[in-house]
Design an enzyme around this catalytic site. Structure first.
Site, PDB file in Angstrom:
ATOM      1  N   ASP A 184     -46.080 -59.941  40.634  1.00  0.00           N
ATOM      2  CA  ASP A 184     -46.797 -60.469  40.577  1.00  0.00           C
ATOM      3  C   ASP A 184     -47.967 -59.774  41.391  1.00  0.00           C
ATOM      4  O   ASP A 184     -49.422 -60.650  41.612  1.00  0.00           O
ATOM      5  CB  ASP A 184     -46.901 -61.630  40.301  1.00  0.00           C
ATOM      6  CG  ASP A 184     -46.640 -62.740  40.422  1.00  0.00           C
ATOM      7  OD1 ASP A 184     -47.611 -62.516  39.721  1.00  0.00           O
ATOM      8  OD2 ASP A 184     -45.620 -63.758  40.607  1.00  0.00           O
ATOM      9  N   CYS A 233     -52.386 -64.948  38.845  1.00  0.00           N
ATOM     10  CA  CYS A 233     -51.447 -64.656  37.349  1.00  0.00           C
ATOM     11  C   CYS A 233     -53.276 -64.415  37.361  1.00  0.00           C
ATOM     12  O   CYS A 233     -54.592 -65.628  37.115  1.00  0.00           O
ATOM     13  CB  CYS A 233     -50.997 -66.013  36.834  1.00  0.00           C
ATOM     14  SG  CYS A 233     -50.962 -65.688  35.886  1.00  0.00           S
ATOM     15  N   HIS A 268     -39.982 -69.668  42.945  1.00  0.00           N
ATOM     16  CA  HIS A 268     -41.458 -68.723  42.315  1.00  0.00           C
ATOM     17  C   HIS A 268     -42.773 -69.620  43.339  1.00  0.00           C
ATOM     18  O   HIS A 268     -43.259 -70.327  42.420  1.00  0.00           O
ATOM     19  CB  HIS A 268     -41.089 -68.092  41.639  1.00  0.00           C
ATOM     20  CG  HIS A 268     -42.327 -67.074  40.869  1.00  0.00           C
ATOM     21  ND1 HIS A 268     -42.286 -65.969  41.015  1.00  0.00           N
ATOM     22  CD2 HIS A 268     -43.406 -67.103  40.856  1.00  0.00           C
ATOM     23  CE1 HIS A 268     -43.060 -65.444  40.593  1.00  0.00           C
ATOM     24  NE2 HIS A 268     -44.187 -66.165  41.141  1.00  0.00           N
TER      25      HIS A 268
HETATM   26  P1  HMG Z   1     -50.500 -60.927  21.097  1.00  0.00           P
HETATM   27  O1  HMG Z   1     -52.132 -60.303  21.274  1.00  0.00           O
HETATM   28  O2  HMG Z   1     -50.300 -62.860  20.248  1.00  0.00           O
HETATM   29  O3  HMG Z   1     -49.213 -59.703  20.380  1.00  0.00           O
HETATM   30  O4  HMG Z   1     -49.972 -60.694  22.484  1.00  0.00           O
HETATM   31  P2  HMG Z   1     -49.374 -58.474  19.373  1.00  0.00           P
HETATM   32  O5  HMG Z   1     -48.079 -59.118  19.156  1.00  0.00           O
HETATM   33  O6  HMG Z   1     -49.853 -59.179  17.700  1.00  0.00           O
HETATM   34  O7  HMG Z   1     -49.946 -57.664  19.672  1.00  0.00           O
HETATM   35  C1  HMG Z   1     -51.708 -57.570  19.262  1.00  0.00           C
HETATM   36  C2  HMG Z   1     -51.321 -56.105  19.996  1.00  0.00           C
HETATM   37  O8  HMG Z   1     -50.685 -55.389  21.911  1.00  0.00           O
HETATM   38  C3  HMG Z   1     -50.961 -54.735  19.765  1.00  0.00           C
HETATM   39  O9  HMG Z   1     -51.722 -53.500  19.390  1.00  0.00           O
HETATM   40  C4  HMG Z   1     -49.581 -54.555  20.066  1.00  0.00           C
HETATM   41  O10 HMG Z   1     -49.595 -53.495  19.668  1.00  0.00           O
HETATM   42  C5  HMG Z   1     -49.737 -54.364  21.688  1.00  0.00           C
HETATM   43  P3  HMG Z   1     -52.958 -53.285  18.308  1.00  0.00           P
HETATM   44  O11 HMG Z   1     -52.154 -53.310  17.223  1.00  0.00           O
HETATM   45  O12 HMG Z   1     -53.641 -54.200  18.928  1.00  0.00           O
HETATM   46  O13 HMG Z   1     -53.221 -52.100  19.240  1.00  0.00           O
HETATM   47  N1  HMG Z   1     -48.660 -55.102  22.209  1.00  0.00           N
HETATM   48  C6  HMG Z   1     -47.974 -54.419  23.767  1.00  0.00           C
HETATM   49  N2  HMG Z   1     -48.693 -53.527  23.765  1.00  0.00           N
HETATM   50  C7  HMG Z   1     -47.756 -53.287  25.249  1.00  0.00           C
HETATM   51  N3  HMG Z   1     -46.334 -53.854  25.226  1.00  0.00           N
HETATM   52  C8  HMG Z   1     -46.113 -55.110  24.530  1.00  0.00           C
HETATM   53  C9  HMG Z   1     -46.417 -55.620  23.956  1.00  0.00           C
HETATM   54  N4  HMG Z   1     -46.410 -57.160  22.136  1.00  0.00           N
HETATM   55  C10 HMG Z   1     -47.546 -56.748  21.825  1.00  0.00           C
HETATM   56  N5  HMG Z   1     -45.435 -55.375  25.130  1.00  0.00           N
HETATM   57  C11 HMG Z   1     -48.472 -60.736  24.180  1.00  0.00           C
HETATM   58  C12 HMG Z   1     -48.743 -61.804  22.941  1.00  0.00           C
HETATM   59  C13 HMG Z   1     -46.752 -61.881  24.219  1.00  0.00           C
HETATM   60  C14 HMG Z   1     -48.253 -59.043  23.984  1.00  0.00           C
HETATM   61  C15 HMG Z   1     -49.783 -60.651  24.973  1.00  0.00           C
HETATM   62  O14 HMG Z   1     -49.969 -62.014  25.195  1.00  0.00           O
HETATM   63  C16 HMG Z   1     -49.237 -60.484  26.754  1.00  0.00           C
HETATM   64  O15 HMG Z   1     -48.917 -59.388  26.867  1.00  0.00           O
HETATM   65  N6  HMG Z   1     -49.329 -61.668  27.502  1.00  0.00           N
HETATM   66  C17 HMG Z   1     -48.804 -60.931  28.959  1.00  0.00           C
HETATM   67  C18 HMG Z   1     -49.963 -61.468  29.680  1.00  0.00           C
HETATM   68  C19 HMG Z   1     -48.994 -61.312  31.364  1.00  0.00           C
HETATM   69  O16 HMG Z   1     -48.738 -60.356  31.276  1.00  0.00           O
HETATM   70  N7  HMG Z   1     -48.914 -62.435  31.799  1.00  0.00           N
HETATM   71  C20 HMG Z   1     -48.927 -62.114  33.843  1.00  0.00           C
HETATM   72  C21 HMG Z   1     -47.400 -62.629  33.824  1.00  0.00           C
HETATM   73  S1  HMG Z   1     -47.281 -64.067  33.769  1.00  0.00           S
HETATM   74  C22 HMG Z   1     -46.904 -64.652  35.410  1.00  0.00           C
HETATM   75  O17 HMG Z   1     -47.514 -63.887  36.048  1.00  0.00           O
HETATM   76  C23 HMG Z   1     -46.460 -66.210  35.732  1.00  0.00           C
HETATM   77  C24 HMG Z   1     -44.560 -65.669  36.485  1.00  0.00           C
HETATM   78  O18 HMG Z   1     -45.059 -64.956  38.033  1.00  0.00           O
HETATM   79  C25 HMG Z   1     -44.207 -67.206  37.040  1.00  0.00           C
HETATM   80  C26 HMG Z   1     -45.522 -67.643  37.168  1.00  0.00           C
HETATM   81  O19 HMG Z   1     -46.095 -67.618  38.726  1.00  0.00           O
HETATM   82  O20 HMG Z   1     -44.853 -69.064  37.204  1.00  0.00           O
HETATM   83  C27 HMG Z   1     -43.693 -64.829  35.767  1.00  0.00           C
HETATM   84 MG    MG Z   2     -45.973 -65.392  39.219  1.00  0.00          MG
END
Ligand code: HMG
Ligand code: MG
Length: 304
Positions: free
Chosen positions: A18, A242, A209
């Site tokens: 994070d 984030c 968290h």
């Molecule tokens: P999308 O664009 O809807 O996904 O994203 P998709 O399935 O259409 O795929 C698009 C592209 O991403 C493709 O590649 C996939 O292969 C690739 P392309 O064909 O364009 O070259 N892809 C991936 N690559 C690597 N690993 C994967 C993966 N999945 C698809 N797992 C998706 C949907 C969920 C992937 C995207 O929205 C995403 O990665 N989001 C993550 C955002 C994030 O990490 N946010 C921060 C974490 S959450 C947080 O911090 C909160 C927390 O701390 C708690 C709090 O504080 O509240 C946990």
């Molecule tokens: Mg967080």
């Protein structure tokens, strides 16, 4: 109803994930490994170390497979990683990850911005991830983001938090971490939310968290301890934020939480002085100041 304070608290240090996911400076793999291994050496038993998300969405975590493969693992320590979908699970398994976390939200707008789907779609997407993970003996933690407010749609309904948390718990998440993503929660609101949740989910399966954007994190943690919560997420030196919640500052600092718990006589098994030194080292590398009050004071040699 308030409970006696827990005698022991588990800290989940989420700094390497994070924290670093939101730093603009790229952090080389050896620095990440040193951070993770030092946290384990200081007594942290759960370190959120990486994130198997799309590198287009979060470039800072693009090296997660390499990080997970190369960690020198200390027995008894969990090194977990975020996983949003089956593609992420595949990479997590390939790199030897033994615990993952799926992450949903209690806000439709945040769910769309963060993982590009609705809350209902995300829960559906997690089903096969959970099934396959559990079959392979991988433990799964569940996050609910925006439990106290959302940067895009304002207030969050406690009923929505409870619904998402309960669904994740029923799917097989062993623990639900309640994310105050933008740090707008206040202590009585936190207690009100926990009162609802505790009726549906055992308190031992809940974690908190807090991001410290409004300086409320320690007060909220104190309120949560009064409700019997004994798992706290924090981030060394208060790193983090984030990328999909504009204005969200870092997680509550591990140093600040440890200082408060030590003062309350609550056991963690963690060496605060070592954490202070780690906080100093990583923030020196990043070129930013330590964002922990206790960390700063102890590093300057003030007596606790
Ligand atoms: P999308 O664009 O809807 O996904 O994203 P998709 O399935 O259409 O795929 C698009 C592209 O991403 C493709 O590649 C996939 O292969 C690739 P392309 O064909 O364009 O070259 N892809 C991936 N690559 C690597 N690993 C994967 C993966 N999945 C698809 N797992 C998706 C949907 C969920 C992937 C995207 O929205 C995403 O990665 N989001 C993550 C955002 C994030 O990490 N946010 C921060 C974490 S959450 C947080 O911090 C909160 C927390 O701390 C708690 C709090 O504080 O509240 C946990
Ligand atoms: Mg967080």
């Amino acid at each position: 109803m308030t409970h006696p304070y827990p005698s022991t608290v588990k800290i989940v240090d989420v700094g390497p994930r994070d924290g670093l996911q939101n730093e603009s400076m790229p952090v080389p793999i050896p620095i990440k490994l040193k951070l993770i291994e030092s946290l384990a050496d200081a007594g942290i038993t759960h370190i959120e170390s990486a994130s198997f998300v799309s590198p287009k969405w979060v470039p800072q975590m693009a090296d997660s497979a390499e990080v997970m493969k190369r960690i020198f693992r200390k027995p008894g320590v969990t090194y977990s990683a975020l996983v949003p979908n089956l593609k992420g699970l595949e990479s997590a398994i390939e790199s030897g990850t033994t615990e993952i976390a799926v992450f949903g939200a209690a806000s439709e707008a945040f769910s769309q911005k963060n993982i590009n789907c609705s809350i209902a779609e995300s829960l559906k997407r997690f089903e096969p991830v959970m099934e396959q993970a559990l079959v392979q003996g991988i433990k799964v933690r569940g996050y609910v983001s925006c439990v106290s407010g959302c940067p895009y749609q304002g207030e969050t309904q406690v009923e929505t938090v409870t619904h998402v948390a309960k669904t994740l718990f029923n799917m097989g998440c062993y623990e639900i971490s309640l994310g105050d993503t933008i740090g707008t929660g206040t202590p009585l609101k936190t207690q009100h939310m926990l009162e609802h949740l505790i009726q549906q989910i055992p308190v031992s399966a809940l974690a908190v968290h807090f991001h410290d954007t409004y300086g409320q994190a320690l007060a909220n943690i104190f309120a949560a301890l009064q409700m019997g919560i004994s798992v706290i997420d924090s981030s060394v030196a208060g790193l983090g934020g984030c990328p999909y919640a504009q204005g969200a500052s870092g997680n509550v600092a591990t140093e600040d939480v440890l200082y408060m718990l030590r003062g309350m006589g609550i056991h963690t098994g963690i060496d605060l002085e070592k954490i202070v030194a780690i906080g100093h080292e990583i923030t020196s590398f990043l070129g930013c100041g330590i964002r922990s009050r206790a960390g700063k004071a102890l590093y300057n040699g003030d007596s606790p």
